[in-house]
Design an enzyme around this catalytic site. Sequence first.
Site, short mmCIF file in Angstrom:
data_model
loop_
_atom_site.label_atom_id
_atom_site.label_comp_id
_atom_site.label_asym_id
_atom_site.label_seq_id
_atom_site.Cartn_x
_atom_site.Cartn_y
_atom_site.Cartn_z
CD GLN A 57 -2.93 -0.73 2.46
OE1 GLN A 57 -3.32 0.41 2.72
NE2 GLN A 57 -3.27 -1.77 3.20
CE1 TYR A 93 -6.14 8.99 -1.20
CE2 TYR A 93 -7.10 10.01 0.76
CZ TYR A 93 -6.96 9.96 -0.61
OH TYR A 93 -7.61 10.87 -1.41
CE LYS A 135 -4.88 12.48 -2.07
NZ LYS A 135 -4.82 13.09 -3.39
CB VAL A 160 -16.39 13.06 -2.82
CG1 VAL A 160 -17.22 13.00 -4.09
CG2 VAL A 160 -16.07 14.51 -2.45
NE ARG A 161 -23.47 10.12 -2.88
CZ ARG A 161 -23.94 11.31 -2.49
NH1 ARG A 161 -23.81 11.68 -1.22
NH2 ARG A 161 -24.51 12.13 -3.34
#
Length: 281
Positions: free
Chosen positions: A102, A190, A194, A221-222
């Site tokens: 990852q 993640y 960022k 957000v979807r």
Amino acid sequence: MTSKVAVVTGSNKGIGLAIVRALCKQFEGDVYLTARDLGRGEEAVKILTSEGLKPKFQQLDITDVSSITSAAAFFRETYGGVDILVNNAGIAFKPATPFSIQAEVTLKTNFFATRDVLTHFMPLIKSGGRVVNVSSFMGSLALNLCSEEFQQRFRSEDITEDELVGLMERFVEKTKTGEHKKDGWPELVYGVSKTGLTVLSHSQEVANAPFAPLGAGPGWVRTDMAGDKAPKSPDEGAVIPVYLALLPPGATEPHGCFVTEKGDSAVVKSFTLKLGLRELS
């Protein structure tokens, strides 16, 4: 050569597609949807075309430097440069993937590849142009879980791009030996990626450039990446990146900042308090 042009990376779906949709409606120039997969990119163009919009397509795999240089050459030769660049491309893994994998793949895409895009495209940004890096509030969370030493460096006003790159490389290397937590890193791949991207937007060299990138926080957000329980639609998530991309040429602020809401009162300056969490009123 006289036409204006906007380029959105990773825009065949999700927030990126929504950003292209909004720019097609609001930007007076050509808008390029880009994707690493030719078929998916062309299919996304068909979707927007069916809505009465006129996006163009350029293949761009941000993890492939030759693809970046080829795209940069195309925009240089066709338009004499770029007016708007939105760095939206990014990935996130499901928890089942081994942590070290990852870390390596996510940082490669979300930080290092985006940095490569900036390296090759920043010289192409025209006078009055805009560069927007789509970051995330997850960067704030990750930073606050880092060691005090890392927090101090990430929040510092004098952090250099080279130092930042070294820190991101250090995180990836420590995950390979399972020593990342002991070294002061959180279990948020993640988020760390960022954090790096947002810090890059205001690092010493980049923030002093004429076209310092702005970090856009679209919110939860979807999308395929964030899941279907998120409160915002992709079109709602596109609002902040598009707002920043379309700031008038004479605007000097925000500059090298992370922005979570529209308007000067919601600009979040650097990380002097909390990365992406300082709300101004």
